[in-house]
Write a protein that holds these residues in place. Structure first.
Motif, short mmCIF file in Angstrom:
data_model
loop_
_atom_site.label_atom_id
_atom_site.label_comp_id
_atom_site.label_asym_id
_atom_site.label_seq_id
_atom_site.Cartn_x
_atom_site.Cartn_y
_atom_site.Cartn_z
N LEU A 6 0.83 -1.22 0.00
CA LEU A 6 0.00 0.00 0.00
C LEU A 6 0.86 1.27 0.00
O LEU A 6 0.53 2.25 -0.65
CB LEU A 6 -0.92 -0.01 1.22
CG LEU A 6 -2.05 -1.05 1.19
CD1 LEU A 6 -2.73 -1.14 2.55
CD2 LEU A 6 -3.06 -0.71 0.10
N ALA A 7 1.99 1.23 0.72
CA ALA A 7 2.87 2.40 0.75
C ALA A 7 3.41 2.70 -0.64
O ALA A 7 3.54 3.87 -1.03
CB ALA A 7 4.02 2.17 1.72
N ASN A 8 3.69 1.68 -1.41
CA ASN A 8 4.17 1.88 -2.78
C ASN A 8 3.09 2.42 -3.70
O ASN A 8 3.38 2.90 -4.80
CB ASN A 8 4.73 0.57 -3.33
CG ASN A 8 6.10 0.24 -2.75
OD1 ASN A 8 6.90 1.13 -2.46
ND2 ASN A 8 6.39 -1.05 -2.57
N GLN A 9 1.84 2.37 -3.24
CA GLN A 9 0.73 2.97 -3.99
C GLN A 9 0.39 4.37 -3.47
O GLN A 9 -0.60 4.96 -3.88
CB GLN A 9 -0.51 2.07 -3.88
CG GLN A 9 -0.33 0.68 -4.47
CD GLN A 9 -1.57 -0.18 -4.25
OE1 GLN A 9 -2.71 0.26 -4.45
NE2 GLN A 9 -1.37 -1.42 -3.84
N GLY A 10 1.22 4.89 -2.58
CA GLY A 10 1.01 6.24 -2.08
C GLY A 10 0.15 6.34 -0.83
O GLY A 10 -0.28 7.45 -0.47
N TYR A 11 -0.10 5.22 -0.16
CA TYR A 11 -0.92 5.25 1.06
C TYR A 11 -0.07 5.57 2.29
O TYR A 11 1.12 5.25 2.36
CB TYR A 11 -1.60 3.89 1.29
CG TYR A 11 -2.89 3.71 0.53
CD1 TYR A 11 -4.12 3.98 1.13
CD2 TYR A 11 -2.89 3.25 -0.79
CE1 TYR A 11 -5.31 3.81 0.45
CE2 TYR A 11 -4.08 3.07 -1.49
CZ TYR A 11 -5.28 3.35 -0.86
OH TYR A 11 -6.47 3.19 -1.54
N LEU A 12 -0.72 6.17 3.28
CA LEU A 12 -0.21 6.25 4.64
C LEU A 12 -0.89 5.12 5.41
O LEU A 12 -2.11 4.99 5.36
CB LEU A 12 -0.55 7.59 5.28
CG LEU A 12 -0.09 8.85 4.54
CD1 LEU A 12 -0.69 10.09 5.18
CD2 LEU A 12 1.43 8.95 4.52
N ILE A 13 -0.10 4.33 6.13
CA ILE A 13 -0.65 3.14 6.79
C ILE A 13 -0.48 3.25 8.29
O ILE A 13 0.58 3.62 8.80
CB ILE A 13 0.05 1.85 6.28
CG1 ILE A 13 -0.19 1.65 4.78
CG2 ILE A 13 -0.47 0.64 7.04
CD1 ILE A 13 0.88 2.20 3.90
N THR A 14 -1.54 2.94 9.01
CA THR A 14 -1.48 2.81 10.45
C THR A 14 -1.82 1.38 10.82
O THR A 14 -2.61 0.71 10.14
CB THR A 14 -2.45 3.79 11.15
OG1 THR A 14 -2.35 3.62 12.57
CG2 THR A 14 -3.88 3.58 10.71
N PHE A 15 -1.20 0.87 11.88
CA PHE A 15 -1.46 -0.50 12.33
C PHE A 15 -2.43 -0.47 13.50
O PHE A 15 -2.23 0.26 14.48
CB PHE A 15 -0.16 -1.19 12.73
CG PHE A 15 0.77 -1.45 11.57
CD1 PHE A 15 0.69 -2.64 10.86
CD2 PHE A 15 1.69 -0.51 11.17
CE1 PHE A 15 1.53 -2.88 9.78
CE2 PHE A 15 2.54 -0.73 10.10
CZ PHE A 15 2.45 -1.92 9.40
N GLY A 16 -3.51 -1.26 13.39
CA GLY A 16 -4.51 -1.33 14.44
C GLY A 16 -4.38 -2.63 15.21
O GLY A 16 -4.00 -3.66 14.67
N ILE A 17 -4.69 -2.59 16.49
CA ILE A 17 -4.63 -3.77 17.35
C ILE A 17 -6.04 -4.28 17.62
O ILE A 17 -6.92 -3.50 18.02
CB ILE A 17 -3.94 -3.45 18.69
CG1 ILE A 17 -2.58 -2.79 18.45
CG2 ILE A 17 -3.82 -4.71 19.53
CD1 ILE A 17 -1.56 -3.64 17.75
N LYS A 18 -6.27 -5.56 17.38
CA LYS A 18 -7.59 -6.13 17.68
C LYS A 18 -7.84 -6.03 19.19
O LYS A 18 -7.07 -6.55 19.99
CB LYS A 18 -7.68 -7.58 17.24
CG LYS A 18 -9.07 -8.16 17.39
CD LYS A 18 -9.18 -9.55 16.80
CE LYS A 18 -10.61 -10.09 16.94
NZ LYS A 18 -10.76 -11.46 16.38
N PRO A 19 -8.92 -5.36 19.62
CA PRO A 19 -9.13 -5.11 21.05
C PRO A 19 -9.35 -6.39 21.85
O PRO A 19 -10.01 -7.33 21.39
CB PRO A 19 -10.39 -4.24 21.07
CG PRO A 19 -10.48 -3.65 19.71
CD PRO A 19 -9.93 -4.70 18.79
#
Length: 479
Positions: A139-152
């Motif tokens: 996704l970063a190579n497609q120009g996205y900013l990525i955040t990682f979410g934690i399953k609660p």
């Protein structure tokens, strides 16, 4: 192969973990004791090991407050890769800090992908995390900013949340919205509806894309950081690392804001990659209890502790014995100069205790034993016009070349063989020898030996604060 440069953020203060975490020795650099799952290390060193495992980098970037440089360097001694420490003159939150790292990487390779990590988390199941990084890189190579979410794991009220949108690629989604730390009922509703994740504060994106998005969403921060960066200075530091510091005065003009508010919440191409891992933000004593090694009474204990009819407690006892009778669900944290006793159900409220203390209270600033780049010092006696310190200088280290305007000093060597400069004179001293340093005299201590040097310092003057130091030369860029 895609190049990833990890960026570790370690400029925060961690006031909810007072009295062990303090302004000049924050939680990421504190040894919290032996009975933790991060046993034998600090939160910062644990993070350093994690990012090397996850990204296999050629270089690691560390963004820290300039006052913490000595803590950082202490952990870089055995690092098998290059390191670069970016020193913020003042804390300005995560958006400007990450921008500094991005500008540094743009000089070498605009296509570099940054992976940003907080330095105060504890995470297990790293193999699971590592398996998801390829999705984020795609996704970063497609120009996205990525955040990682934690399953609660449950309806946590101390974390922010991310709501997922539509599927982009395998286990990766558009971000529908961010949710501030919710009340308990709201947290329960979100978990029941599904599609919500804890905001881990871990991000991945190209350096160039982050700067483009920052310039688009917040030009004031972008241009202020760029100007301060372009006027900054770089030098080779100790332990084979590079030190970079932006221009002090120009960086102070930068607005303070988080990456979430300044960039992510406004970005069009924003994705979340969920992680099903064991993760904790180590921001409260309850988190340390949760991650601790429990004894037969379900207590987590570090230090010397005597208990009767006490269970489900977190006890961290420094420098003295702590005793408890008839307690349940309590945190006890004892240092040489302060004691905290709190219900573990109220561990988010420590900041309210801090707010009641005077802003210049030394118990907010540092622990009695203060770490410096060259070693440590500890105040033994302090009265109105005089102070007595024990100063320990590590082998092959030296104090900055400095002077004081409001105090004189008398040094007595009790161990080792230091070289001491006063004015134009430099002399080697032995145990039981002493030197007098008058007010405004330029002076420095150097330890050129393989053993530590210990001196007893007696200060006398109208003001004895640590800010009465003018550093004329300093290899740690503190001048």
């Amino acid at each position: 192969m895609t190049k990833i440069t990890p960026v570790i953020m370690c400029g925060g203060a961690g006031t909810r973990l007072w009295p062990l975490s303090r302004a000049k020795q924050p939680k990421q650099f504190v040894d919290f004791g032996e009975n933790l799952t991060l046993k034998g290390s600090t939160l910062f060193s644990k993070t350093l090991n994690n990012v090397i495992f996850l990204t296999n980098p050629k270089k690691v970037q560390i963004v820290s407050n300039k006052d913490y440089v000595h803590f950082v360097i202490n952990y870089l001694k055995e690092l098998p890769i290059k390191s670069e420490v970016i020193l913020e003159p003042v804390p300005k939150n995560t958006a400007p800090a990450i921008a500094l790292a991005a500008f540094r990487e743009m000089e070498s390779d605009p296509e570099t992908i940054l992976m940003v990590f907080p330095s105060d988390h504890n995470m297990k199941d790293l193999e699971v995390f590592k398996n998801e990084i390829d999705n984020a890189i795609n996704l970063a190579n497609q120009g996205y900013l990525i955040t990682f979410g934690i399953k609660p794991e449950g309806p946590e009220t101390g974390y922010g949340y991310i709501e997922q949108g539509g599927l982009l690629i395998k286990n990766s989604y558009d971000v529908k919205k961010f949710v501030e730390k919710p009340c308990l009922e709201k947290a329960k509703e979100m978990l029941a509806s599904g599609g919500y994740f804890w905001n881990s504060g871990i991000f991945l994106f190209k350096a160039s894309v982050y700067l483009q998005e920052l310039e688009k969403q917040n030009q004031e921060i972008y241009h202020a950081v760029k100007t301060a960066y372009q006027s900054g200075k770089c030098q080779e530091g100790p332990e084979q690392c590079t030190l970079f510091k932006p221009d002090d005065e120009k960086f102070k003009l930068t607005p303070s804001d988080s990456i979430d508010y300044a960039v992510l919440e406004k970005a069009e191409k924003l994705a979340v990659v969920p992680l099903q891992v064991n993760w904790s933000d180590m921001g409260t004593w309850g988190a340390f209890y949760k991650n601790g090694i429990k004894d037969e009474k379900n207590n987590v204990v570090s230090g010397e502790f005597i208990a009767y009819d006490t269970k489900n407690c977190y006890i961290n006892s420094q420098d003295r014995v702590t005793a408890a009778i008839g307690l349940d669900n309590v945190a006890i944290v004892s240092t040489k100069d302060a004691l905290l006793v709190a219900s573990l159900d109220k561990d988010q409220e420590v900041k309210k205790i801090i707010a009641q203390m005077s802003g210049d209270d030394p118990r907010l600033e540092a622990l009695p034993r203060v770490v410096r780049p060259w070693g440590t010092y500890e105040s033994l006696i302090e009265e109105e016009n005089f102070k007595v310190k024990k100063i320990v200088v590590k082998p092959h280290e030296q104090l900055s070349l400095q002077k004081h305007f409001k105090r004189a000093e008398h040094w007595v060597v009790v161990k080792g063989f230091p070289e001491i400069t006063v004015g134009e004179t430099t002399k080697r001293y032995e145990p039981n020898q002493h030197v007098y340093i008058e007010t405004e005299a330029i002076h420095r201590l150097t330890n050129n030996t393989n053993e530590e040097v210990i001196i007893i310092e007696v200060q006398y003057g109208i003001y004895l604060g640590e800010d009465d130091i003018v550093r004329l030369q300093d290899k740690y860029l503190r001048n």
